[in-house]
Design a protein around this motif. Structure first.
Motif, PDB file in Angstrom:
ATOM      1  N   HIS A  33       0.844  -1.205   0.000  1.00 52.38           N
ATOM      2  CA  HIS A  33       0.000   0.000   0.000  1.00 52.38           C
ATOM      3  C   HIS A  33       0.872   1.245   0.000  1.00 52.38           C
ATOM      4  O   HIS A  33       1.963   1.245   0.567  1.00 52.38           O
ATOM      5  CB  HIS A  33      -0.872   0.072   1.266  1.00 52.38           C
ATOM      6  CG  HIS A  33      -1.965  -0.956   1.331  1.00 52.38           C
ATOM      7  ND1 HIS A  33      -1.719  -2.265   1.664  1.00 52.38           N
ATOM      8  CD2 HIS A  33      -3.300  -0.858   1.110  1.00 52.38           C
ATOM      9  CE1 HIS A  33      -2.869  -2.934   1.649  1.00 52.38           C
ATOM     10  NE2 HIS A  33      -3.841  -2.101   1.312  1.00 52.38           N
ATOM     11  N   PHE A  34       0.385   2.294  -0.617  1.00 52.50           N
ATOM     12  CA  PHE A  34       0.901   3.642  -0.366  1.00 52.50           C
ATOM     13  C   PHE A  34      -0.230   4.360   0.345  1.00 52.50           C
ATOM     14  O   PHE A  34      -1.194   4.793  -0.287  1.00 52.50           O
ATOM     15  CB  PHE A  34       1.234   4.374  -1.671  1.00 52.50           C
ATOM     16  CG  PHE A  34       2.497   3.909  -2.345  1.00 52.50           C
ATOM     17  CD1 PHE A  34       3.742   4.033  -1.724  1.00 52.50           C
ATOM     18  CD2 PHE A  34       2.454   3.367  -3.628  1.00 52.50           C
ATOM     19  CE1 PHE A  34       4.904   3.618  -2.353  1.00 52.50           C
ATOM     20  CE2 PHE A  34       3.618   2.953  -4.261  1.00 52.50           C
ATOM     21  CZ  PHE A  34       4.842   3.070  -3.626  1.00 52.50           C
ATOM     22  N   GLY A  35      -0.174   4.440   1.665  1.00 55.63           N
ATOM     23  CA  GLY A  35      -1.303   5.007   2.407  1.00 55.63           C
ATOM     24  C   GLY A  35      -2.548   4.177   2.153  1.00 55.63           C
ATOM     25  O   GLY A  35      -2.544   2.963   2.354  1.00 55.63           O
ATOM     26  N   HIS A  38      -4.035   0.741  -2.493  1.00 55.12           N
ATOM     27  CA  HIS A  38      -3.596  -0.656  -2.540  1.00 55.12           C
ATOM     28  C   HIS A  38      -2.906  -0.870  -3.891  1.00 55.12           C
ATOM     29  O   HIS A  38      -3.575  -1.086  -4.902  1.00 55.12           O
ATOM     30  CB  HIS A  38      -4.821  -1.565  -2.392  1.00 55.12           C
ATOM     31  CG  HIS A  38      -4.463  -2.962  -2.010  1.00 55.12           C
ATOM     32  ND1 HIS A  38      -5.405  -3.908  -1.718  1.00 55.12           N
ATOM     33  CD2 HIS A  38      -3.268  -3.577  -1.863  1.00 55.12           C
ATOM     34  CE1 HIS A  38      -4.809  -5.064  -1.403  1.00 55.12           C
ATOM     35  NE2 HIS A  38      -3.516  -4.881  -1.499  1.00 55.12           N
ATOM     36  N   VAL A  39      -1.581  -0.788  -3.895  1.00 51.08           N
ATOM     37  CA  VAL A  39      -0.882  -0.681  -5.183  1.00 51.08           C
ATOM     38  C   VAL A  39      -0.422  -2.030  -5.722  1.00 51.08           C
ATOM     39  O   VAL A  39      -0.336  -2.217  -6.932  1.00 51.08           O
ATOM     40  CB  VAL A  39       0.266   0.353  -5.086  1.00 51.08           C
ATOM     41  CG1 VAL A  39       1.327  -0.086  -4.119  1.00 51.08           C
ATOM     42  CG2 VAL A  39       0.849   0.659  -6.436  1.00 51.08           C
ATOM     43  N   LEU A  40      -0.175  -3.014  -4.843  1.00 46.76           N
ATOM     44  CA  LEU A  40       0.061  -4.393  -5.302  1.00 46.76           C
ATOM     45  C   LEU A  40      -0.903  -5.294  -4.540  1.00 46.76           C
ATOM     46  O   LEU A  40      -0.856  -5.378  -3.315  1.00 46.76           O
ATOM     47  CB  LEU A  40       1.515  -4.827  -5.075  1.00 46.76           C
ATOM     48  CG  LEU A  40       2.587  -4.106  -5.897  1.00 46.76           C
ATOM     49  CD1 LEU A  40       3.975  -4.660  -5.559  1.00 46.76           C
ATOM     50  CD2 LEU A  40       2.328  -4.206  -7.403  1.00 46.76           C
ATOM     51  N   GLY A  57       0.718  -2.642 -19.099  1.00 45.38           N
ATOM     52  CA  GLY A  57      -0.422  -2.192 -18.304  1.00 45.38           C
ATOM     53  C   GLY A  57      -0.519  -0.690 -18.344  1.00 45.38           C
ATOM     54  O   GLY A  57       0.474  -0.005 -18.598  1.00 45.38           O
ATOM     55  N   PRO A  58      -1.719  -0.166 -18.073  1.00 45.75           N
ATOM     56  CA  PRO A  58      -1.893   1.282 -18.111  1.00 45.75           C
ATOM     57  C   PRO A  58      -1.044   1.976 -17.051  1.00 45.75           C
ATOM     58  O   PRO A  58      -0.587   1.350 -16.091  1.00 45.75           O
ATOM     59  CB  PRO A  58      -3.380   1.490 -17.828  1.00 45.75           C
ATOM     60  CG  PRO A  58      -3.951   0.172 -17.498  1.00 45.75           C
ATOM     61  CD  PRO A  58      -2.955  -0.887 -17.786  1.00 45.75           C
ATOM     62  N   SER A  59      -0.833   3.253 -17.256  1.00 45.12           N
ATOM     63  CA  SER A  59      -0.096   4.069 -16.305  1.00 45.12           C
ATOM     64  C   SER A  59      -0.782   3.994 -14.939  1.00 45.12           C
ATOM     65  O   SER A  59      -2.001   4.037 -14.848  1.00 45.12           O
ATOM     66  CB  SER A  59      -0.084   5.505 -16.836  1.00 45.12           C
ATOM     67  OG  SER A  59       0.555   6.328 -15.921  1.00 45.12           O
ATOM     68  N   GLY A  60       0.020   3.821 -13.904  1.00 45.93           N
ATOM     69  CA  GLY A  60      -0.542   3.760 -12.548  1.00 45.93           C
ATOM     70  C   GLY A  60      -0.981   2.371 -12.122  1.00 45.93           C
ATOM     71  O   GLY A  60      -1.493   2.193 -11.015  1.00 45.93           O
ATOM     72  N   SER A  61      -0.755   1.350 -12.966  1.00 44.36           N
ATOM     73  CA  SER A  61      -1.240   0.006 -12.618  1.00 44.36           C
ATOM     74  C   SER A  61      -0.317  -0.724 -11.645  1.00 44.36           C
ATOM     75  O   SER A  61      -0.667  -1.794 -11.151  1.00 44.36           O
ATOM     76  CB  SER A  61      -1.456  -0.825 -13.886  1.00 44.36           C
ATOM     77  OG  SER A  61      -0.287  -0.870 -14.671  1.00 44.36           O
ATOM     78  N   GLY A  62       0.882  -0.162 -11.385  1.00 39.56           N
ATOM     79  CA  GLY A  62       1.763  -0.767 -10.390  1.00 39.56           C
ATOM     80  C   GLY A  62       2.996  -1.449 -10.964  1.00 39.56           C
ATOM     81  O   GLY A  62       3.731  -2.125 -10.238  1.00 39.56           O
TER      82      GLY A  62
END
Ligand code: ADP
Ligand code: MG
Length: 263
Positions: A33-35, A38-40, A57-62
């Motif tokens: 997580h970043f704060g 839920h990034v992964l 994957g799209p930008s921001g997908s991790g």
């Protein structure tokens, strides 16, 4: 299934000499997580030795975060990451040693501006691997030859083009004799005419059997060099397939949508 002309690049012989196939990167139930973000999301990924995996994957997908957890530039909340069977610890000497096994090449080349090209590739092998200057320079020159930049050995990074600098960055990573190479959009910051000189180096590395994880939007590279394509969306691995299968027959709407935008 029948193969097309790309068939020559299948991973038939990509097993380390004298050894059986082994898992080089293993991620199990990895959460990050970043704060509140839920990034992964429970990422599982096993990469056998010698495999070339392209991550799309799209930008921001991790995608970048996933790469960065593999040498622990980003800590994870829970789960397990192993490099060549060894658990990646949170800190300490073992972490430093395992990190040295994982080379990473970023979008920005990050060379040492005040060191020559040759010094850029010899510094870490001397400091971290304990190589003598003579050994480090011998190996450094071999690697600069290999990426086609040996004649620039005494120049400084700013005197080289972006494509040349990125090739030096690859040589510098290889000088540590890594077991795994991670590439995070290595050609995204380059002028278009310099993209291929960097991709060519990566293709040759792939053919020599290096285990590689490559985040890239270069579909030509994916089709030519990848054994496997992973598609990420919203922090999860949504598809994991052979390149031809992924490109011709994506299963999810998200992948179809993504491919529709980039192809
Ligand atoms: P990608 O590489 O696929 O574009 P990233 O891994 O860079 O995606 O980012 C995934 C998500 O995490 C994005 O929403 C991004 O804004 C966020 N993120 C990345 N790094 C940080 C950070 N250091 N702090 C907070 N949020 C971050
Ligand atoms: Mg990224």
């Amino acid at each position: 299934t029948s193969r097309d002309s790309e068939g020559a690049h299948r991973p038939v012989s990509k097993v380390p000499a004298g050894g059986s196939s082994q898992t080089m990167i293993s991620m199990t139930n990895v959460q990050k997580h970043f704060g509140d973000l839920h990034v992964l999301k429970d990422v599982d990924l096993e990469v056998p030795a010698g495999q070339v995996v392209v991550i799309l994957g799209p930008s921001g997908s991790g995608k970048s975060t996933l790469c960065r957890t593999i040498n622990r530039l980003e800590p994870i909340d829970s789960g397990e990451i192993r490099i060549d069977g060894k658990l990646l610890p949170a800190e300490g000497k073992t972490l430093a040693a395992l990190r040295a096994d994982v080379g990473m090449v970023f979008q920005s080349f990050n060379l040492f501006a005040h060191k020559t090209i040759l010094q850029n590739v010899t510094l870490a092998p001397m400091k971290v691997r304990g190589k003598s200057k003579a050994d480090a320079e011998k190996r450094g020159m071999e690697l600069l030859e290999r990426v086609g930049i040996a004649s620039q050995r005494d120049k400084y990074p700013a005197q080289l083009s972006g494509g040349q600098q990125q090739r030096v960055a690859i040589a510098r990573s290889l000088a540590m004799e890594p077991k795994v190479m991670l590439f995070d959009e290595p050609t995204s910051a380059l002028d278009p005419e310099m993209v291929n000189e960097v991709l060519d180096v990566m293709v040759s590395l792939a053919k020599e059997g290096m285990t590689m994880l490559v985040v890239t939007h270069e579909m030509g590279f994916a089709r030519k060099a990848a054994d496997r394509v992973i598609f990420m969306a919203d922090g999860a691995i949504v598809e994991d397939d052979e390149p031809e299968t992924f490109f011709t027959n994506p299963k999810s709407d998200r992948a179809r949508d993504f491919l529709g935008k980039i192809l």
